[in-house]
Design a protein around this motif. Structure first.
Motif, PDB file in Angstrom:
ATOM      1  N   PRO A  73       0.824  -1.214   0.000  1.00  0.00           N
ATOM      2  CA  PRO A  73       0.000   0.000   0.000  1.00  0.00           C
ATOM      3  C   PRO A  73       0.860   1.266   0.000  1.00  0.00           C
ATOM      4  O   PRO A  73       2.027   1.237   0.377  1.00  0.00           O
ATOM      5  CB  PRO A  73      -0.775  -0.105   1.316  1.00  0.00           C
ATOM      6  N   THR A  74       0.266   2.356  -0.446  1.00  0.00           N
ATOM      7  CA  THR A  74       0.837   3.684  -0.247  1.00  0.00           C
ATOM      8  C   THR A  74      -0.202   4.477   0.532  1.00  0.00           C
ATOM      9  O   THR A  74      -1.356   4.062   0.648  1.00  0.00           O
ATOM     10  CB  THR A  74       1.124   4.410  -1.575  1.00  0.00           C
ATOM     11  N   ASN A  75       0.220   5.613   1.034  1.00  0.00           N
ATOM     12  CA  ASN A  75      -0.705   6.475   1.751  1.00  0.00           C
ATOM     13  C   ASN A  75      -0.511   7.899   1.250  1.00  0.00           C
ATOM     14  O   ASN A  75       0.621   8.364   1.150  1.00  0.00           O
ATOM     15  CB  ASN A  75      -0.467   6.392   3.259  1.00  0.00           C
ATOM     16  N   TRP A  76      -1.593   8.547   0.923  1.00  0.00           N
ATOM     17  CA  TRP A  76      -1.558   9.915   0.427  1.00  0.00           C
ATOM     18  C   TRP A  76      -2.909  10.569   0.704  1.00  0.00           C
ATOM     19  O   TRP A  76      -3.896   9.890   0.930  1.00  0.00           O
ATOM     20  CB  TRP A  76      -1.205   9.952  -1.054  1.00  0.00           C
ATOM     21  N   GLU A  77      -2.920  11.901   0.720  1.00  0.00           N
ATOM     22  CA  GLU A  77      -4.148  12.626   1.038  1.00  0.00           C
ATOM     23  C   GLU A  77      -4.764  13.316  -0.176  1.00  0.00           C
ATOM     24  O   GLU A  77      -5.894  13.062  -0.522  1.00  0.00           O
ATOM     25  CB  GLU A  77      -3.864  13.684   2.126  1.00  0.00           C
ATOM     26  N   THR A  78      -4.016  14.197  -0.815  1.00  0.00           N
ATOM     27  CA  THR A  78      -4.564  15.044  -1.875  1.00  0.00           C
ATOM     28  C   THR A  78      -4.069  14.630  -3.258  1.00  0.00           C
ATOM     29  O   THR A  78      -4.864  14.431  -4.164  1.00  0.00           O
ATOM     30  CB  THR A  78      -4.189  16.522  -1.617  1.00  0.00           C
ATOM     31  N   LEU A  79      -2.766  14.522  -3.416  1.00  0.00           N
ATOM     32  CA  LEU A  79      -2.159  14.164  -4.696  1.00  0.00           C
ATOM     33  C   LEU A  79      -1.466  12.817  -4.572  1.00  0.00           C
ATOM     34  O   LEU A  79      -0.826  12.533  -3.567  1.00  0.00           O
ATOM     35  CB  LEU A  79      -1.138  15.230  -5.113  1.00  0.00           C
ATOM     36  N   SER A 100      -1.164  19.011 -11.732  1.00  0.00           N
ATOM     37  CA  SER A 100      -0.363  19.360 -10.552  1.00  0.00           C
ATOM     38  C   SER A 100       0.581  18.222 -10.163  1.00  0.00           C
ATOM     39  O   SER A 100       1.688  18.471  -9.681  1.00  0.00           O
ATOM     40  CB  SER A 100      -1.260  19.748  -9.373  1.00  0.00           C
ATOM     41  N   GLU A 101       0.169  16.975 -10.385  1.00  0.00           N
ATOM     42  CA  GLU A 101       1.048  15.831 -10.112  1.00  0.00           C
ATOM     43  C   GLU A 101       2.210  15.806 -11.107  1.00  0.00           C
ATOM     44  O   GLU A 101       3.356  15.534 -10.736  1.00  0.00           O
ATOM     45  CB  GLU A 101       0.252  14.528 -10.166  1.00  0.00           C
ATOM     46  N   LYS A 102       1.917  16.123 -12.360  1.00  0.00           N
ATOM     47  CA  LYS A 102       2.982  16.182 -13.367  1.00  0.00           C
ATOM     48  C   LYS A 102       3.991  17.283 -13.035  1.00  0.00           C
ATOM     49  O   LYS A 102       5.192  17.108 -13.228  1.00  0.00           O
ATOM     50  CB  LYS A 102       2.388  16.408 -14.759  1.00  0.00           C
ATOM     51  N   LEU A 103       3.490  18.405 -12.523  1.00  0.00           N
ATOM     52  CA  LEU A 103       4.389  19.494 -12.126  1.00  0.00           C
ATOM     53  C   LEU A 103       5.328  19.053 -10.998  1.00  0.00           C
ATOM     54  O   LEU A 103       6.513  19.407 -10.996  1.00  0.00           O
ATOM     55  CB  LEU A 103       3.596  20.725 -11.687  1.00  0.00           C
ATOM     56  N   ILE A 104       4.802  18.279 -10.054  1.00  0.00           N
ATOM     57  CA  ILE A 104       5.634  17.773  -8.955  1.00  0.00           C
ATOM     58  C   ILE A 104       6.689  16.803  -9.486  1.00  0.00           C
ATOM     59  O   ILE A 104       7.846  16.851  -9.071  1.00  0.00           O
ATOM     60  CB  ILE A 104       4.758  17.136  -7.857  1.00  0.00           C
ATOM     61  N   LEU A 105       6.299  15.938 -10.414  1.00  0.00           N
ATOM     62  CA  LEU A 105       7.273  15.040 -11.036  1.00  0.00           C
ATOM     63  C   LEU A 105       8.366  15.853 -11.738  1.00  0.00           C
ATOM     64  O   LEU A 105       9.556  15.557 -11.611  1.00  0.00           O
ATOM     65  CB  LEU A 105       6.586  14.107 -12.037  1.00  0.00           C
ATOM     66  N   GLU A 106       7.947  16.880 -12.465  1.00  0.00           N
ATOM     67  CA  GLU A 106       8.895  17.729 -13.180  1.00  0.00           C
ATOM     68  C   GLU A 106       9.845  18.422 -12.196  1.00  0.00           C
ATOM     69  O   GLU A 106      11.061  18.462 -12.420  1.00  0.00           O
ATOM     70  CB  GLU A 106       8.120  18.759 -13.997  1.00  0.00           C
ATOM     71  N   LYS A 107       9.295  18.943 -11.106  1.00  0.00           N
ATOM     72  CA  LYS A 107      10.100  19.617 -10.085  1.00  0.00           C
ATOM     73  C   LYS A 107      11.152  18.667  -9.502  1.00  0.00           C
ATOM     74  O   LYS A 107      12.254  19.077  -9.141  1.00  0.00           O
ATOM     75  CB  LYS A 107       9.187  20.127  -8.971  1.00  0.00           C
ATOM     76  N   ASN A 108      10.806  17.376  -9.414  1.00  0.00           N
ATOM     77  CA  ASN A 108      11.718  16.363  -8.882  1.00  0.00           C
ATOM     78  C   ASN A 108      12.546  15.681  -9.968  1.00  0.00           C
ATOM     79  O   ASN A 108      13.161  14.640  -9.725  1.00  0.00           O
ATOM     80  CB  ASN A 108      10.918  15.323  -8.085  1.00  0.00           C
ATOM     81  N   CYS A 110      11.703  13.933 -12.577  1.00  0.00           N
ATOM     82  CA  CYS A 110      11.353  12.541 -12.884  1.00  0.00           C
ATOM     83  C   CYS A 110      10.039  12.422 -13.652  1.00  0.00           C
ATOM     84  O   CYS A 110       9.341  11.413 -13.528  1.00  0.00           O
ATOM     85  CB  CYS A 110      11.347  11.696 -11.608  1.00  0.00           C
ATOM     86  N   LEU A 111       9.707  13.412 -14.444  1.00  0.00           N
ATOM     87  CA  LEU A 111       8.500  13.334 -15.273  1.00  0.00           C
ATOM     88  C   LEU A 111       8.579  12.134 -16.220  1.00  0.00           C
ATOM     89  O   LEU A 111       7.568  11.498 -16.509  1.00  0.00           O
ATOM     90  CB  LEU A 111       8.295  14.632 -16.059  1.00  0.00           C
ATOM     91  N   GLU A 112       9.798  11.785 -16.645  1.00  0.00           N
ATOM     92  CA  GLU A 112       9.976  10.646 -17.555  1.00  0.00           C
ATOM     93  C   GLU A 112       9.681   9.307 -16.870  1.00  0.00           C
ATOM     94  O   GLU A 112       9.582   8.276 -17.535  1.00  0.00           O
ATOM     95  CB  GLU A 112      11.384  10.640 -18.156  1.00  0.00           C
ATOM     96  N   ASN A 113       9.513   9.307 -15.546  1.00  0.00           N
ATOM     97  CA  ASN A 113       9.196   8.075 -14.816  1.00  0.00           C
ATOM     98  C   ASN A 113       7.703   7.733 -14.882  1.00  0.00           C
ATOM     99  O   ASN A 113       7.305   6.671 -14.444  1.00  0.00           O
ATOM    100  CB  ASN A 113       9.602   8.210 -13.351  1.00  0.00           C
ATOM    101  N   LEU A 114       6.914   8.653 -15.412  1.00  0.00           N
ATOM    102  CA  LEU A 114       5.481   8.438 -15.557  1.00  0.00           C
ATOM    103  C   LEU A 114       5.193   7.782 -16.894  1.00  0.00           C
ATOM    104  O   LEU A 114       5.646   8.254 -17.935  1.00  0.00           O
ATOM    105  CB  LEU A 114       4.747   9.786 -15.480  1.00  0.00           C
ATOM    106  N   ILE A 115       4.446   6.691 -16.852  1.00  0.00           N
ATOM    107  CA  ILE A 115       3.941   6.072 -18.079  1.00  0.00           C
ATOM    108  C   ILE A 115       2.432   6.218 -18.048  1.00  0.00           C
ATOM    109  O   ILE A 115       1.764   5.681 -17.162  1.00  0.00           O
ATOM    110  CB  ILE A 115       4.330   4.584 -18.190  1.00  0.00           C
ATOM    111  N   GLU A 116       1.915   6.998 -18.997  1.00  0.00           N
ATOM    112  CA  GLU A 116       0.472   7.184 -19.080  1.00  0.00           C
ATOM    113  C   GLU A 116      -0.128   6.028 -19.873  1.00  0.00           C
ATOM    114  O   GLU A 116       0.274   5.758 -20.997  1.00  0.00           O
ATOM    115  CB  GLU A 116       0.143   8.537 -19.703  1.00  0.00           C
TER     116      GLU A 116
END
Length: 142
Positions: A73-79, A100-108, A110-116
């Motif tokens: 499991p993971t745990n998260w509230e908003t995003l 907003s989730e993509k922006l967080i990935l970009e900030k870190n 690691c946007l390339e770690n997302l597979i849509e």
């Protein structure tokens, strides 16, 4: 070190319309559980896999449910990105990540770690499996 993989449910392992298991799901799940450290990243799991398993039991055989029980499991509230360990090497599979989730990935960085995932594409999960074999398990970038 084994790479983490974060999984959404709706639109990734279950179709969004007329909810049913995605095509090739059993082969795909066997592959990722054997090759990755797997985590649920879905509205159906917030810190406890029992509600997740109960939900999935409506759509999958006991054999497939057994495979799903290996996913943590993971745990998260908003995003959903709140449930990602950014200090680790990971892949995130989601059908509709928020801007907003993509922006967080970009900030870190690691946007390339997302597979849509788009289950409307023919054999989408087999395509993703092949991409993971080629680019992730062979240690090259996606």
């Amino acid at each position: 070190m084994i790479k983490k993989i974060y999984l959404d449910i709706d639109g990734v392992i279950l179709t969004s319309k007329q909810t049913q298991p995605a095509k090739n799901i059993e082969e795909f799940m066997h592959f990722i559980v054997e090759n990755f450290d797997c985590y649920w990243l879905t509205t159906h799991c917030k810190g406890d896999i029992n509600p997740t398993i109960k939900y999935l039991s409506n759509y999958f055989s006991k054999t497939t449910i057994y495979i799903f029980k290996n996913i943590k499991p993971t745990n998260w509230e908003t995003l959903k990105t709140e449930g990602i360990d950014f200090s680790s090497d990971f892949i995130w599979l989601d059908d509709y990540p928020l801007y907003s989730e993509k922006l967080i990935l970009e900030k870190n960085n690691c946007l390339e770690n997302l597979i849509e995932v788009n289950l409307n594409n023919k054999d989408e999960l087999l395509r993703i499996k092949d991409e993971l074999i080629k680019n992730v398990l062979s240690n090259t970038s996606i």
